[in-house]
Design a protein around this motif. Sequence first.
Motif, short mmCIF file in Angstrom:
data_model
loop_
_atom_site.label_atom_id
_atom_site.label_comp_id
_atom_site.label_asym_id
_atom_site.label_seq_id
_atom_site.Cartn_x
_atom_site.Cartn_y
_atom_site.Cartn_z
N ARG A 158 -5.08 -3.57 -7.11
CA ARG A 158 -6.04 -4.68 -7.22
C ARG A 158 -5.36 -5.94 -7.73
N LYS B 255 -4.13 1.02 -2.76
CA LYS B 255 -3.60 -0.33 -2.93
C LYS B 255 -3.79 -0.75 -4.38
N GLU C 54 0.84 -1.20 0.00
CA GLU C 54 0.00 0.00 0.00
C GLU C 54 0.88 1.25 0.00
N SER D 67 -8.17 2.39 -0.96
CA SER D 67 -8.58 1.36 0.00
C SER D 67 -9.05 1.97 1.31
#
Length: 110
Positions: A110, A108, A2, A72
């Motif tokens: 995917r 973040k 992240e 996120s």
Amino acid sequence: MEAKAQLNYVRISPRKVQIVCNLIRGKSVAQATAILMNLPKAASEHMLKLLKSAASNAENNHQMDPEKLYVSETFANPGPIIKRIQPRAQGRAYRINKRTSHITIVVKER
């Protein structure tokens, strides 16, 4: 993996920022950018700048693919309150609280 971006001591109430946070949470970065560019809220300008920073951090510092990024987490915590006084009738004084926010965006892949 992240990437995070944080903006501290913004002179806008966290309650107003939270409305914008709820709109972009879970969306892709491209979709969130489009939402923020067309949103007539005071917080959207700060959030757009912060979102671009988080996306750049992900791309440059963590080598993530910018096409796969999504928001996120996003939240606004209260910062210190600047207290001011409004003079009123008969020698009274009303307090004015000028609130500040600490805004955080986490993206973040995917």
